[in-house]
Design a protein around this motif. Structure first.
Motif, PDB file in Angstrom:
ATOM      1  N   VAL A  86       0.827  -1.200   0.000  1.00  0.00           N
ATOM      2  CA  VAL A  86       0.000   0.000   0.000  1.00  0.00           C
ATOM      3  C   VAL A  86       0.864   1.254   0.000  1.00  0.00           C
ATOM      4  O   VAL A  86       0.403   2.347   0.245  1.00  0.00           O
ATOM      5  CB  VAL A  86      -0.953   0.035   1.225  1.00  0.00           C
ATOM      6  CG1 VAL A  86      -1.956  -1.080   1.137  1.00  0.00           C
ATOM      7  CG2 VAL A  86      -0.160  -0.063   2.526  1.00  0.00           C
ATOM      8  N   GLY A 103      -1.853  -1.831  -4.837  1.00  0.00           N
ATOM      9  CA  GLY A 103      -1.628  -0.763  -3.870  1.00  0.00           C
ATOM     10  C   GLY A 103      -0.499   0.162  -4.252  1.00  0.00           C
ATOM     11  O   GLY A 103      -0.139   1.058  -3.489  1.00  0.00           O
ATOM     12  N   GLU A 145      -7.123  -2.629  -0.651  1.00  0.00           N
ATOM     13  CA  GLU A 145      -7.849  -1.823   0.330  1.00  0.00           C
ATOM     14  C   GLU A 145      -9.307  -1.756  -0.093  1.00  0.00           C
ATOM     15  O   GLU A 145      -9.609  -1.555  -1.275  1.00  0.00           O
ATOM     16  CB  GLU A 145      -7.268  -0.414   0.425  1.00  0.00           C
ATOM     17  CG  GLU A 145      -5.816  -0.378   0.869  1.00  0.00           C
ATOM     18  CD  GLU A 145      -5.211   1.011   0.812  1.00  0.00           C
ATOM     19  OE1 GLU A 145      -4.169   1.218   1.453  1.00  0.00           O
ATOM     20  OE2 GLU A 145      -5.780   1.886   0.114  1.00  0.00           O
ATOM     21  N   GLU A 203      -7.874  -5.179   9.201  1.00  0.00           N
ATOM     22  CA  GLU A 203      -7.526  -5.997   8.048  1.00  0.00           C
ATOM     23  C   GLU A 203      -7.813  -7.458   8.355  1.00  0.00           C
ATOM     24  O   GLU A 203      -7.994  -7.845   9.512  1.00  0.00           O
ATOM     25  CB  GLU A 203      -6.064  -5.812   7.644  1.00  0.00           C
ATOM     26  CG  GLU A 203      -5.053  -6.390   8.610  1.00  0.00           C
ATOM     27  CD  GLU A 203      -3.621  -6.270   8.104  1.00  0.00           C
ATOM     28  OE1 GLU A 203      -3.320  -5.308   7.388  1.00  0.00           O
ATOM     29  OE2 GLU A 203      -2.816  -7.161   8.420  1.00  0.00           O
ATOM     30  N   LYS A 248      -7.102  -4.798   3.579  1.00  0.00           N
ATOM     31  CA  LYS A 248      -7.312  -3.766   4.588  1.00  0.00           C
ATOM     32  C   LYS A 248      -8.691  -3.148   4.397  1.00  0.00           C
ATOM     33  O   LYS A 248      -9.159  -2.979   3.273  1.00  0.00           O
ATOM     34  CB  LYS A 248      -6.241  -2.674   4.468  1.00  0.00           C
ATOM     35  CG  LYS A 248      -4.875  -3.094   4.949  1.00  0.00           C
ATOM     36  CD  LYS A 248      -3.935  -1.889   5.003  1.00  0.00           C
ATOM     37  CE  LYS A 248      -2.597  -2.265   5.634  1.00  0.00           C
ATOM     38  NZ  LYS A 248      -1.701  -1.090   5.746  1.00  0.00           N
ATOM     39  N   LEU A 303     -10.938   0.177   5.024  1.00  0.00           N
ATOM     40  CA  LEU A 303     -10.843   1.609   5.283  1.00  0.00           C
ATOM     41  C   LEU A 303     -12.240   2.192   5.424  1.00  0.00           C
ATOM     42  O   LEU A 303     -13.169   1.816   4.698  1.00  0.00           O
ATOM     43  CB  LEU A 303     -10.117   2.313   4.134  1.00  0.00           C
ATOM     44  CG  LEU A 303      -8.704   1.820   3.802  1.00  0.00           C
ATOM     45  CD1 LEU A 303      -8.134   2.615   2.638  1.00  0.00           C
ATOM     46  CD2 LEU A 303      -7.797   1.946   5.016  1.00  0.00           C
ATOM     47  N   SER A 352     -10.377   6.731   3.666  1.00  0.00           N
ATOM     48  CA  SER A 352     -10.215   6.441   2.245  1.00  0.00           C
ATOM     49  C   SER A 352     -10.323   7.714   1.426  1.00  0.00           C
ATOM     50  O   SER A 352     -10.865   8.730   1.883  1.00  0.00           O
ATOM     51  CB  SER A 352     -11.251   5.410   1.773  1.00  0.00           C
ATOM     52  OG  SER A 352     -12.560   5.864   2.046  1.00  0.00           O
TER      53      SER A 352
END
Length: 649
Positions: free
Chosen positions: A8, A141, A307, A379, A401, A403, A442
């Motif tokens: 990420v 990511g 994500e 996560e 993950k 968000l 995010s």
């Protein structure tokens, strides 16, 4: 051993480069990919995408094309449907892709601005901006994808109906015909998908056990606009048809009129009405794809978004598994299983593939859902396991993950000190600034901000209330300015800031700005213009007296220095070229004029009268207003301030 391709970490801005190559292509890139834009008159603005370093964990995907474009990009192009006429974006070409089509006028050649490569083409009143940016891939990511954005603005006075097609001549290194993989579909012949049939992304690669290049295009997500329909077809057919083309479902990707395999994809957004002055934006992404791969007899690759942001409207995310039998024998009774942590579920966690022949590839997909949307972990790690009765099993783990959504706040403030000067705001127009902050976890994509003015305030000349801001990352703030003209307002004023993003995000934030109070005022001002040395004139000016129905006052002057010649009515008493009733002042005493004037009309600012004198003495002495009284239509007294400006000069 796991070959992990997930990260990420984004690319720092300082890592981006730009240059012009020997073929006059503008190149903009980073350590992963590069966007190549044709700057020549022939096919100006067309682009390609290539790897530079490619995926960090691979050594065999450096300097590979993802979209064909050597030596100059020309095979991929974008089409516009404007009021039933079809056009091609950018510069004209006599080559096959777009040959003989209608074109607009390129009014801005490819230019790098704030990390975007912008090309602008004008089609009458319709202005189209192509904005190319390097952004993060959903599955890697990393900043290894090209965001392809078209912003269409109607600068005319009538509505326009506009549609868009983006055609990409995809290529994987030396492979110009690798199948597309969408969900559980392997696409190697002409196929059409409508918006409800699309998965979040499609990928393409030549092998699971040892892929040279893995590409990925995005259809659904927070940073893209879902196409209305998507065609996978051969490049020749799409190149020949600017909008409609020769589509043959089930036909192999053999280039029309030739014998080479050559695949391409075309995304369509159906024509929509764009009102006068309005803007419509379309966004897609194409670049590298992230697959976590474990080689073996059953080579297994798994991908999903690195994500994810989930809510009531988007309450699941896809997991895609690719399985390749790399042995020389048939794998019997193959099954694949998805293991999820507690709190998550997916339909049919175990899927039976059956027997797989040597070299065979299968792909499967699950939609993973949390059992409690309101209590998501930071996560999770899930596992995919492949089994066969006559080979070793294999497994892959991958992390996702979670968000939270974008959370916006804003502050609106004056950029300069605004004061009340002679009963008016100074400066006017004045500037305000909104600082928009994303406090969520995010990013918000395709951000537009619109300032909604309270009554009495309007945009200054050439100012637009709606501003395009690009993307707003988590923890980031953006500043945007407007120039505003005040008509007749003061005090605490509410401003509404409407912030919108892709896929229907919208939030309105209301803030207040304090403007200085504009009190009723009558003052003296020397007239401007040509000055006769023997004469002198003074304007009696009123500001903010809209509530007054009658005003009386005395004008005092030094009769030993000034000889009154005449009094002319001011613009308060002239409307549409016609005179309004004006009471001539009376000479009450030597050196004194008495005004008693009715104001039965809705005017707040202007000149009441201009008083003309002949100079007896070059030093005209002091002039002043006294004994001022003002009442409204009910007879109630109104306080009006007096400012004898001539006394101060």
């Amino acid at each position: 051993m796991f070959l992990a391709l997930v990260s990420v970490q984004a690319t720092a801005a300082d890592d981006f480069f730009q240059n012009v190559d020997e073929y006059n292509n503008l190149r903009y890139g980073n350590q992963y990919i590069m966007i190549v834009i044709n700057q020549n008159d022939n096919a100006q603005g067309r682009f390609a995408v290539e790897t530079t370093g490619g995926a960090p964990a691979r050594e065999n995907d450096d300097d590979k094309p993802l979209i064909y474009g050597r030596p100059n990009p020309w095979t991929s192009y974008t089409s516009l449907w404007i009021n039933n006429e079809k056009y091609v974006f950018g510069g004209k070409t006599e080559r096959r892709a777009g040959k003989g089509a209608k074109y607009g006028e390129v009014i801005k050649p490819p230019t790098v601005e704030d990390g975007n490569v912008i090309t602008t083409t004008k089609f009458g009143d319709v202005v189209v901006e192509q904005i190319l940016t390097i952004v993060k891939s959903s599955t890697t990511g990393l900043a290894d994808s090209a965001q392809i954005k078209y912003r269409i603005t109607n600068n005319g006075s009538e509505s326009e109906k506009v549609g868009l097609r983006i055609m990409l001549d995809t290529m994987l290194g030396e492979n110009d015909g690798a199948p597309f993989r969408l969900g559980e579909d392997t696409i190697d012949s002409d196929k059409l998908y409508y918006d409800k049939q699309l998965d979040d992304f499609w990928q393409a690669f030549d092998s699971i056990s040892d892929p040279q290049v893995t590409s990925q295009g995005s259809f659904i997500g927070p940073d893209v606009t879902i196409p209305d329909r998507v065609y996978f077809s051969d490049w020749g057919s799409l190149a020949d048809g600017v909008w409609d083309f020769d589509f043959n479902p089930g036909q192999d990707f053999i280039r029309k009129g030739e014998y080479e395999t050559d695949s391409a994809v075309a995304m369509y957004w159906v024509p929509e009405i764009i009102d006068a002055g309005a803007t419509k934006t379309y966004v897609t992404k194409y670049g590298l794809g992230g697959i976590t791969i474990v080689p073996g007899i059953l080579s297994l690759g798994v991908t999903s978004a690195a994500e994810v942001t989930l809510d009531q409207n988007n309450n699941s995310f896809p997991v895609v598994a690719y399985l390749e039998n790399t042995s020389e024998i048939r794998a019997n009774d193959v099954s694949i299983k998805l293991d999820l942590p507690a709190g998550f579920t997916a339909d049919q966690s175990v899927k039976n593939i059956g027997n797989m022949e040597s070299g065979g590839i299968s792909q499967l997909t699950w939609n993973v859902r949390p059992l409690d949307l309101d209590n998501l972990p930071a996560e999770i790690t899930y596992r995919v396991t492949a089994d066969a009765t006559n080979t070793d099993s294999n497994q892959v783990e991958r992390k996702v993950k979670f968000l939270g959504p974008p959370v916006l706040d804003a502050d609106i403030s004056l950029m300069e000190k605004v004061e009340s000067v002679a009963g008016k705001l100074e400066p006017n127009p004045f500037r305000v600034q909104a600082e928009i902050s994303n406090l969520g976890e995010s990013a918000l994509y395709g951000v537009e901000s619109e300032l909604i003015f309270p009554p009495g305030l309007v945009p200054a000349e050439s100012e637009k209330p709606l501003k395009n801001l690009g993307n707003l990352q988590s923890g980031e703030s953006l500043k945007v300015n407007w120039s505003i003209k005040a008509l007749r307002v003061e005090g605490t004023l509410p401003f509404a800031l409407k912030v919108s993003g892709l896929n229907g995000f919208e939030k309105t934030i209301v803030k207040e700005i304090e403007l200085p109070q504009l009190n009723p005022l009558i003052y003296l001002k020397e007239t401007t213009g040509k000055v006769d040395a023997d004469y002198y004139s003074i304007d009696i000016v009123a500001a903010n007296i809209g509530q007054a129905d009658n005003i009386s006052f005395d004008l005092n002057y030094n009769a030993d220095k000034l000889l009154l010649t005449h009094v002319s009515r001011g613009d308060f008493f002239v409307r549409n070229g016609k005179f309004l009733p004006f009471n001539r002042p009376q000479r009450a005493a030597r050196g004194n004029l008495h005004f008693n004037q009715d104001f039965p009309f809705a005017t707040s600012n202007g000149i009441i009268a201009t008083v003309h004198f002949k100079l007896k003495d070059p030093e005209h002495g002091k002039l002043s207003i006294s004994d001022l009284k003002a009442v409204n239509e009910l007879g109630n007294e109104i306080k009006i301030k007096i400012k004898n400006i001539s006394e101060e000069e």
